[in-house]
Write an enzyme that holds these catalytic residues in place. Sequence first.
Site, PDB file in Angstrom:
ATOM      1  N   CYS A   1       0.832  -1.217   0.000  1.00 48.00           N
ATOM      2  CA  CYS A   1       0.000   0.000   0.000  1.00 48.00           C
ATOM      3  C   CYS A   1       0.854   1.250   0.000  1.00 48.00           C
ATOM      4  O   CYS A   1       1.827   1.331   0.754  1.00 48.00           O
ATOM      5  CB  CYS A   1      -0.852   0.085   1.263  1.00 48.00           C
ATOM      6  SG  CYS A   1      -1.948  -1.278   1.479  1.00 48.00           S
TER       7      CYS A   1
ATOM      8  N   ARG B   1     -11.972   0.499  -6.492  1.00 46.43           N
ATOM      9  CA  ARG B   1     -11.657   0.331  -5.061  1.00 46.43           C
ATOM     10  C   ARG B   1     -11.123   1.655  -4.500  1.00 46.43           C
ATOM     11  O   ARG B   1     -11.227   1.941  -3.333  1.00 46.43           O
ATOM     12  CB  ARG B   1     -10.601  -0.773  -4.900  1.00 46.43           C
ATOM     13  CG  ARG B   1     -10.348  -1.173  -3.476  1.00 46.43           C
ATOM     14  CD  ARG B   1      -9.387  -2.362  -3.393  1.00 46.43           C
ATOM     15  NE  ARG B   1      -9.459  -3.014  -2.100  1.00 46.43           N
ATOM     16  CZ  ARG B   1      -8.703  -2.679  -1.063  1.00 46.43           C
ATOM     17  NH1 ARG B   1      -7.831  -1.718  -1.174  1.00 46.43           N
ATOM     18  NH2 ARG B   1      -8.840  -3.295   0.090  1.00 46.43           N
TER      19      ARG B   1
HETATM   20  P1  XMP Z   1      -0.578  -7.239   3.358  1.00 51.04           P
HETATM   21  O1  XMP Z   1       0.194  -6.418   4.345  1.00 51.04           O
HETATM   22  O2  XMP Z   1      -0.978  -8.559   3.895  1.00 51.04           O
HETATM   23  O3  XMP Z   1      -1.911  -6.398   3.086  1.00 51.04           O
HETATM   24  O4  XMP Z   1       0.170  -7.333   2.066  1.00 51.04           O
HETATM   25  C1  XMP Z   1      -2.947  -6.833   2.241  1.00 51.04           C
HETATM   26  C2  XMP Z   1      -4.073  -5.818   2.245  1.00 51.04           C
HETATM   27  O5  XMP Z   1      -3.652  -4.576   1.647  1.00 51.04           O
HETATM   28  C3  XMP Z   1      -4.780  -3.908   1.079  1.00 51.04           C
HETATM   29  N1  XMP Z   1      -4.434  -3.529  -0.281  1.00 51.04           N
HETATM   30  C4  XMP Z   1      -4.064  -2.293  -0.651  1.00 51.04           C
HETATM   31  N2  XMP Z   1      -4.029  -1.130   0.039  1.00 51.04           N
HETATM   32  N3  XMP Z   1      -3.191  -0.040  -1.878  1.00 51.04           N
HETATM   33  C5  XMP Z   1      -3.612   0.007  -0.587  1.00 51.04           C
HETATM   34  O6  XMP Z   1      -3.590   1.088   0.025  1.00 51.04           O
HETATM   35  C6  XMP Z   1      -3.220  -1.172  -2.639  1.00 51.04           C
HETATM   36  O7  XMP Z   1      -2.836  -1.182  -3.799  1.00 51.04           O
HETATM   37  C7  XMP Z   1      -3.684  -2.353  -1.988  1.00 51.04           C
HETATM   38  N4  XMP Z   1      -3.877  -3.625  -2.431  1.00 51.04           N
HETATM   39  C8  XMP Z   1      -4.329  -4.317  -1.346  1.00 51.04           C
HETATM   40  C9  XMP Z   1      -5.941  -4.856   1.139  1.00 51.04           C
HETATM   41  O8  XMP Z   1      -6.779  -4.442   2.195  1.00 51.04           O
HETATM   42  C10 XMP Z   1      -5.280  -6.198   1.399  1.00 51.04           C
HETATM   43  O9  XMP Z   1      -6.125  -7.120   2.053  1.00 51.04           O
END
Ligand code: XMP
Length: 478
Positions: free
Chosen positions: A299, A395
Site C-alpha cells: 500500500c 476500489r
Molecule cells: P498485506 O500487508 O498482507 O496487506 O500485504 C494486504 C491488504 O492490503 C490492502 N491492499 C491495498 N491497500 N493499496 C492500498 O492502500 C493497494 O494497492 C492495496 N492492495 C491491497 C488490502 O486491504 C489487502 O487485504
Amino acid sequence: MLTISEKYSYDDVLLEPAYSDVLPGNADIRTRLAGDIYLNIPIISAAMDTVTEEQMAVALALQGGAGVIHRNLSPAEQAKQVGFVKRYLNWIIESPVTVNKGQTVHDVRKIMKQYNISGLPVVDNGLLCGIITGRDLRFCSDMSLKVDQLMTKDPIVEKGSTNTTSARKKFNAHRIEKLPVVDEAGHLTGLITVKDIEKHENYPLAALDKAGSLIVGAAVSPMDFEKRLPLLIDNKCDFVVLDTAHGLSRSVLKAVESIKTKYGMTVIGGNVVNASGTKALIEAGSDAVKIGVGPGSICTTRIVAGIGVPQFSAVYESAEEAEKHNIPVIADGGIKFSGDITKAIGAGASTVMIGNLLAGLKESPGKEVLYEGRIFKQYRGMGSVGAIKDGSGDRYQMKQNDKPVPEGVEGRVPYKGELGPYLQQLTTGLKKGMGYCGCKDINELRNYKKFVKISNAGLRESHAHDVTIVQDAPNYSV
Ligand code: XMP
C-alpha cells in the site's frame, strides 16, 4: 485547537506475558468470522489478484480458514471459481451430474471430461436405474454403444436420510467408490463418493458450511454488487466482502444496506479505522467489519494521500466499538510475522486478512519469476497501475477511463512452497503467543489487553541482532 492523538503500529507494542497453564498445543483458535460463519483458524486470504483465486481458497479452507476471491474477474468467472470451491468437498453431492440410459458412450466420456468426474448415476425420469463409471468404459472402443448396455444395473444405494458411518460400511463391503442416495420411491436424491469421505478424513480442520462444503467468500464493490450477487448466490457463496479503501462513505454504506435487505447475504463492510466508521458500517447491516487503511505491504495510500491510522490502534479502537454490538472485526493488512497475528487478535480482532505472507505460496495465482537464481512470485497492490488496468480502480474511487493514480506498488515475494506447512508456522506462532499469555482461546486473547509500548531500541532488541543469519528460518526473515 489542534488535536494530534498518538496511535500505534504492531511494531510499537508487545503483549506482556503472564502466568499460564495453557500449553500452546492446546490453545483453541477457532473463531467467528461474520454472522453465523465460524472458522477453525482466524485467517482469511486477501481479495487480491495475486493472492486469492480458487486454488488458494480451496487450500486455505481445507486448513480451517477461508479465501476471498478477488474481483478483477468478470462476475461470471468469479462466480465460477466460487462454485469450484463449493463443489470441492461434500458430504452428499445434492445435485450430482447424471446421464440417461439412452445416451451414448461418446456422451458419457464428454460429460466425464467436462466435469472431471469418473462416475455418473443413470436416471430414467428421475428414478435411479444404474451407475456408469470409468471402469465400465475402460476397454470400450464403440462410442455409439448406449449407457444401458454398459452400466451396472441395480447399484448399491443409500436410502432416505443417510450418514457417513453407514456409507463407509457399504464402500468397504462392496469395494465401490460411488454410492447413489435415493428416496423411498427410488428417485435419485444425491451421491456420496469415497473421494469426499477421504478428503474429510485428511482435512479434519476444514472450514465447512452446514452441508459439508468448504466456506468461501467473494469481493464486491458498490458499483458491481448488483451484477455479482445473483451469480454468487447461485453458486452458494457464503459471504461477500465490500472491498473498498474507504468504507465510511455513502456508496459503501448504501451497498451494505442493499446487500443485507435485498439479498439477505452475509456481508463484511470495510475498510475503516475507528469507532465511528465501525459503528456506521454496523448500523448499515455489516455482519463483520474490516479494519485497515494503508497498513498493507504493497500500500502507498498513506504516502500518496497522506491519510490513514497505524494498524494496531485502528484495530483496537474499532474492535472496542464493534464489541458493543457483538460484531466481529477483521484486521486487514500489515501482518509481517506470526506475532502480528497474536497482536491483532490481542487488540480485539477475531480474524486477520493476509496478502503478502500468502502471496509467495504455490496456491496463489501470482506468476512465478526467477530472479538472481531464486524463485519469487509476483505480488501487487490492487491499487497498483497493473491491477487498476485490470479493473480494480473503483476500489480507490477511480472511474474506468481515469489515468491511474496508484495507491499501491507491484513487486515480488520469495516463493514459499505449499500452503499447509507454512500456515502451520503462522498458527503455531499464534498459539505460542496464547500460551505465553495464558489465553486458552481467541476470546480470552481478545480480552487480554495487556500490552507494553516499546521504543525503537526495544524493536531492534526484539529482532535477531548482532548476528549473520546463515540458515533461513521458515517463519522469520528480515
Ligand atoms: P498485506 O500487508 O498482507 O496487506 O500485504 C494486504 C491488504 O492490503 C490492502 N491492499 C491495498 N491497500 N493499496 C492500498 O492502500 C493497494 O494497492 C492495496 N492492495 C491491497 C488490502 O486491504 C489487502 O487485504
